[in-house]
Design a protein around this motif. Structure first.
Motif, PDB file in Angstrom:
ATOM      1  N   THR A  22       0.822  -1.207   0.000  1.00 42.31           N
ATOM      2  CA  THR A  22       0.000   0.000   0.000  1.00 42.31           C
ATOM      3  C   THR A  22       0.858   1.260   0.000  1.00 42.31           C
ATOM      4  OG1 THR A  22      -1.786  -1.145   1.166  1.00 42.31           O
ATOM      5  CG2 THR A  22      -1.778   1.257   1.281  1.00 42.31           C
ATOM      6  N   VAL A  23       1.875   1.295   0.844  1.00 44.42           N
ATOM      7  CA  VAL A  23       2.736   2.474   0.907  1.00 44.42           C
ATOM      8  C   VAL A  23       3.498   2.647  -0.404  1.00 44.42           C
ATOM      9  CG1 VAL A  23       4.756   3.456   2.060  1.00 44.42           C
ATOM     10  CG2 VAL A  23       2.913   2.453   3.410  1.00 44.42           C
ATOM     11  N   HIS A  24       3.961   1.536  -0.975  1.00 44.13           N
ATOM     12  CA  HIS A  24       4.666   1.605  -2.267  1.00 44.13           C
ATOM     13  C   HIS A  24       3.756   2.215  -3.339  1.00 44.13           C
ATOM     14  CE1 HIS A  24       7.477  -0.060  -5.428  1.00 44.13           C
ATOM     15  NE2 HIS A  24       6.389   0.172  -6.138  1.00 44.13           N
ATOM     16  N   GLU A  25       2.551   1.665  -3.485  1.00 40.98           N
ATOM     17  CA  GLU A  25       1.674   2.132  -4.555  1.00 40.98           C
ATOM     18  C   GLU A  25       1.149   3.546  -4.300  1.00 40.98           C
ATOM     19  OE1 GLU A  25       1.354   0.797  -7.423  1.00 40.98           O
ATOM     20  OE2 GLU A  25       2.607  -0.899  -6.818  1.00 40.98           O
ATOM     21  N   PHE A  26       0.865   3.879  -3.043  1.00 44.34           N
ATOM     22  CA  PHE A  26       0.406   5.240  -2.770  1.00 44.34           C
ATOM     23  C   PHE A  26       1.550   6.245  -2.904  1.00 44.34           C
ATOM     24  CE2 PHE A  26      -3.624   3.601  -1.306  1.00 44.34           C
ATOM     25  CZ  PHE A  26      -4.487   4.640  -1.629  1.00 44.34           C
ATOM     26  N   GLY A  27       2.796   5.782  -2.777  1.00 41.35           N
ATOM     27  CA  GLY A  27       3.910   6.658  -3.106  1.00 41.35           C
ATOM     28  C   GLY A  27       3.828   7.107  -4.554  1.00 41.35           C
ATOM     29  N   HIS A  28       3.599   6.133  -5.467  1.00 43.16           N
ATOM     30  CA  HIS A  28       3.404   6.480  -6.878  1.00 43.16           C
ATOM     31  C   HIS A  28       2.185   7.378  -7.052  1.00 43.16           C
ATOM     32  CE1 HIS A  28       6.492   3.839  -8.326  1.00 43.16           C
ATOM     33  NE2 HIS A  28       5.877   2.724  -7.980  1.00 43.16           N
ATOM     34  N   PHE A  29       1.074   6.984  -6.419  1.00 46.17           N
ATOM     35  CA  PHE A  29      -0.186   7.695  -6.617  1.00 46.17           C
ATOM     36  C   PHE A  29      -0.089   9.155  -6.181  1.00 46.17           C
ATOM     37  CE2 PHE A  29      -4.239   9.162  -4.796  1.00 46.17           C
ATOM     38  CZ  PHE A  29      -5.032   9.109  -5.928  1.00 46.17           C
ATOM     39  N   LEU A  30       0.478   9.397  -5.006  1.00 44.78           N
ATOM     40  CA  LEU A  30       0.576  10.775  -4.511  1.00 44.78           C
ATOM     41  C   LEU A  30       1.496  11.616  -5.387  1.00 44.78           C
ATOM     42  CD1 LEU A  30       0.665  10.130  -0.656  1.00 44.78           C
ATOM     43  CD2 LEU A  30      -1.251  10.965  -2.046  1.00 44.78           C
ATOM     44  N   ALA A  31       2.498  10.967  -5.998  1.00 45.37           N
ATOM     45  CA  ALA A  31       3.361  11.708  -6.926  1.00 45.37           C
ATOM     46  C   ALA A  31       2.587  12.110  -8.176  1.00 45.37           C
ATOM     47  CB  ALA A  31       4.585  10.866  -7.297  1.00 45.37           C
ATOM     48  N   THR A  32       1.676  11.237  -8.646  1.00 40.87           N
ATOM     49  CA  THR A  32       0.844  11.630  -9.805  1.00 40.87           C
ATOM     50  C   THR A  32      -0.091  12.774  -9.435  1.00 40.87           C
ATOM     51  OG1 THR A  32      -0.941  10.029  -9.340  1.00 40.87           O
ATOM     52  CG2 THR A  32       0.898   9.269 -10.701  1.00 40.87           C
ATOM     53  N   VAL A  33      -0.617  12.768  -8.210  1.00 39.45           N
ATOM     54  CA  VAL A  33      -1.472  13.879  -7.768  1.00 39.45           C
ATOM     55  C   VAL A  33      -0.670  15.176  -7.739  1.00 39.45           C
ATOM     56  CG1 VAL A  33      -2.811  14.778  -5.830  1.00 39.45           C
ATOM     57  CG2 VAL A  33      -3.025  12.369  -6.464  1.00 39.45           C
ATOM     58  N   LEU A  41      11.046   4.237  -2.825  1.00 37.12           N
ATOM     59  CA  LEU A  41      11.532   4.874  -1.607  1.00 37.12           C
ATOM     60  C   LEU A  41      10.571   4.647  -0.444  1.00 37.12           C
ATOM     61  CD1 LEU A  41      12.995   8.305  -2.800  1.00 37.12           C
ATOM     62  CD2 LEU A  41      14.249   6.313  -1.994  1.00 37.12           C
ATOM     63  N   ALA A  42       9.278   4.852  -0.705  1.00 38.16           N
ATOM     64  CA  ALA A  42       8.287   4.674   0.355  1.00 38.16           C
ATOM     65  C   ALA A  42       8.201   3.209   0.780  1.00 38.16           C
ATOM     66  CB  ALA A  42       6.920   5.169  -0.127  1.00 38.16           C
ATOM     67  N   GLY A  43       8.178   2.301  -0.190  1.00 37.38           N
ATOM     68  CA  GLY A  43       8.103   0.886   0.133  1.00 37.38           C
ATOM     69  C   GLY A  43       9.341   0.387   0.861  1.00 37.38           C
ATOM     70  N   PHE A  44      10.506   0.893   0.479  1.00 38.39           N
ATOM     71  CA  PHE A  44      11.740   0.479   1.138  1.00 38.39           C
ATOM     72  C   PHE A  44      11.733   0.879   2.605  1.00 38.39           C
ATOM     73  CE2 PHE A  44      16.060   1.645   2.534  1.00 38.39           C
ATOM     74  CZ  PHE A  44      16.655   0.391   2.498  1.00 38.39           C
ATOM     75  N   ALA A  45      11.197   2.064   2.900  1.00 38.96           N
ATOM     76  CA  ALA A  45      11.129   2.506   4.299  1.00 38.96           C
ATOM     77  C   ALA A  45      10.318   1.513   5.131  1.00 38.96           C
ATOM     78  CB  ALA A  45      10.518   3.906   4.383  1.00 38.96           C
ATOM     79  N   VAL A  46       9.216   1.004   4.570  1.00 42.00           N
ATOM     80  CA  VAL A  46       8.400   0.021   5.284  1.00 42.00           C
ATOM     81  C   VAL A  46       9.158  -1.295   5.428  1.00 42.00           C
ATOM     82  CG1 VAL A  46       6.261  -1.317   5.234  1.00 42.00           C
ATOM     83  CG2 VAL A  46       6.247   1.087   4.549  1.00 42.00           C
ATOM     84  N   ALA A  47       9.784  -1.758   4.330  1.00 42.16           N
ATOM     85  CA  ALA A  47      10.521  -3.022   4.378  1.00 42.16           C
ATOM     86  C   ALA A  47      11.649  -2.956   5.406  1.00 42.16           C
ATOM     87  CB  ALA A  47      11.080  -3.362   2.996  1.00 42.16           C
ATOM     88  N   LEU A  48      12.371  -1.836   5.425  1.00 41.26           N
ATOM     89  CA  LEU A  48      13.447  -1.658   6.402  1.00 41.26           C
ATOM     90  C   LEU A  48      12.882  -1.681   7.820  1.00 41.26           C
ATOM     91  CD1 LEU A  48      16.375  -0.985   7.173  1.00 41.26           C
ATOM     92  CD2 LEU A  48      15.831   1.432   6.784  1.00 41.26           C
ATOM     93  N   GLY A  49      11.770  -0.984   8.031  1.00 46.22           N
ATOM     94  CA  GLY A  49      11.155  -0.973   9.353  1.00 46.22           C
ATOM     95  C   GLY A  49      10.719  -2.362   9.792  1.00 46.22           C
ATOM     96  N   LEU A  50      10.168  -3.143   8.881  1.00 49.98           N
ATOM     97  CA  LEU A  50       9.741  -4.505   9.205  1.00 49.98           C
ATOM     98  C   LEU A  50      10.940  -5.374   9.593  1.00 49.98           C
ATOM     99  CD1 LEU A  50       7.076  -5.122   6.419  1.00 49.98           C
ATOM    100  CD2 LEU A  50       6.642  -4.950   8.874  1.00 49.98           C
ATOM    101  N   LEU A  51      12.037  -5.240   8.848  1.00 47.90           N
ATOM    102  CA  LEU A  51      13.224  -6.039   9.169  1.00 47.90           C
ATOM    103  C   LEU A  51      13.795  -5.648  10.536  1.00 47.90           C
ATOM    104  CD1 LEU A  51      15.165  -6.298   5.789  1.00 47.90           C
ATOM    105  CD2 LEU A  51      13.937  -8.109   6.982  1.00 47.90           C
ATOM    106  N   VAL A  52      13.907  -4.350  10.776  1.00 46.99           N
ATOM    107  CA  VAL A  52      14.451  -3.903  12.062  1.00 46.99           C
ATOM    108  C   VAL A  52      13.543  -4.374  13.203  1.00 46.99           C
ATOM    109  CG1 VAL A  52      14.959  -1.880  13.487  1.00 46.99           C
ATOM    110  CG2 VAL A  52      15.671  -1.920  11.089  1.00 46.99           C
TER     111      VAL A  52
END
Length: 341
Positions: free
Chosen positions: A70-81, A132-143
């Motif tokens: 969700t964060v990955h795709e909304f990163g794209h979506f908000l950039a289109t907005v 970038l947005a999705g990576f932040a979530v993935a990093l947080g999940l791993l940590v």
């Protein structure tokens, strides 16, 4: 001179909210079911209470994975907005857990951009925002997963046969291993958690598994080929000619990376007794899935990038963000993501 004029972002029209919601709910259901299976407590249908109890064990995995998507795709979506470009909300793609398929419950999620992108700046912002947005979530999940490992003996609930050995024994034949990327190795060294499971048991740990999958998906999206997110970023950074050269190089790279294991697998299908004429180290560092991925890129997704905007170069700030994306690709890329030993 910078243009400081501001226009109100234009929201896309023609939303099909019921469809988006239905697909999200269906994907939540299928990923939760898959999460319960991976965690080691597959839902049983003999009674509703038993089904619900085992089904709930899949929620940490499904919510973690859907948070990443969700964060990955909304990163794209908000950039289109931001750039006033028409685009849809994310379409989630459910995948029912099938007995013959190692399913994670989804094929991912996508947004559909409904009009051409007419500037390299907009192309860059849209392409870079999702990873970038999705990576932040993935990093947080791993940590979080590294810092909140369950007690070492919790594995006995999934593998009661391990109790006799007093711990996790070596992997038996035909066991699925997950590969390590540089980020996983760095976190392993920095955090140094006690009781970290081996890679053939990682999928029983939902936060680590979801974080690992998030890294894997991020790296796939950041491959600098065609119209993947990485292809958009490279095109915006280095132009059409730079994109063409880099795209061809990486397509050749993943083809070479996958060729030894792919050829070995074909030979084994023809004659299981055949001796593979290749060094063991070469086969160990090869994954046949790269051949399939290269075929998909060539045949279906395409390796070229359409013209987008003028040749005006990106600002230094955007170039720095682009190099950060390249660094994220290096950190999350796994040469051999899956193997069976």
């Amino acid at each position: 001179m910078p243009d400081f004029s501001y226009e109100e972002p234009k929201l896309p029209t023609g939303r099909n909210y019921p469809l988006h919601l239905l697909l999200f709910v269906a994907t939540l259901f299928t990923t939760t079911w898959a999460g319960a299976i991976w965690t080691g407590v597959p839902p049983a249908t003999r009674s509703f209470d038993g089904f619900a109890a085992s089904f709930r064990t899949g929620l940490p995995f499904s919510l973690s994975l859907l948070a990443f998507l969700t964060v990955h795709e909304f990163g794209h979506f908000l950039a289109t907005v931001k750039h006033r470009i028409q685009a849809t909300l994310p379409y989630y793609i459910p995948l029912p857990p099938l007995p013959f398929l190692m399913s994670i419950g989804t094929f991912g999620a996508v947004i559909r951009i409904q009009e051409p992108i007419r500037s390299r700046r907009a192309l860059f912002d849209i392409g870079v925002a999702g990873p970038l947005a999705g990576f932040a979530v993935a990093l947080g999940l791993l940590v979080y997963g590294f810092l909140h490992l369950p007690p070492a003996d919790s594995i006995y609930a999934i593998h009661p046969e391990y109790r006799a050995t007093g711990g996790i024994p070596p992997a038996p034949p035909d066991t699925l291993f997950l590969g390590k990327n540089l980020l996983f190795i760095l976190l392993e060294k920095i955090i140094a958690p006690k009781g970290l499971p081996p890679m053939y048991e990682l999928y029983h740990y939902p936060f680590l598994f979801a974080g690992w999958l998030g890294c894997f998906v991020t790296a796939l999206n950041l491959l600098p080929v065609g119209q993947l997110d990485g292809g958009h970023v490279i095109y915006a950074m280095f132009g059409g000619e730079g994109h063409r050269k880099i795209s061809k190089f990486f397509l050749a790279f993943i083809t070479i990376l996958g060729a030894p294991a792919f050829i070995a697998a074909i030979l084994q299908l023809i004659n299981p007794a055949i001796v593979i004429p290749a060094p063991e180290l070469l086969l160990r560092w090869s994954w046949p899935g790269w051949i399939i991925w290269a075929f998909i890129l060539r045949r279906f997704l395409g390796t070229k990038h359409p013209h987008a905007g003028s040749g005006r170069p990106l600002s230094k700030r955007r170039m720095a963000v682009g190099w950060a994306c390249i660094a994220i690709f290096i950190l999350t890329f796994t040469p051999v993501p899956f193997t069976i030993n």
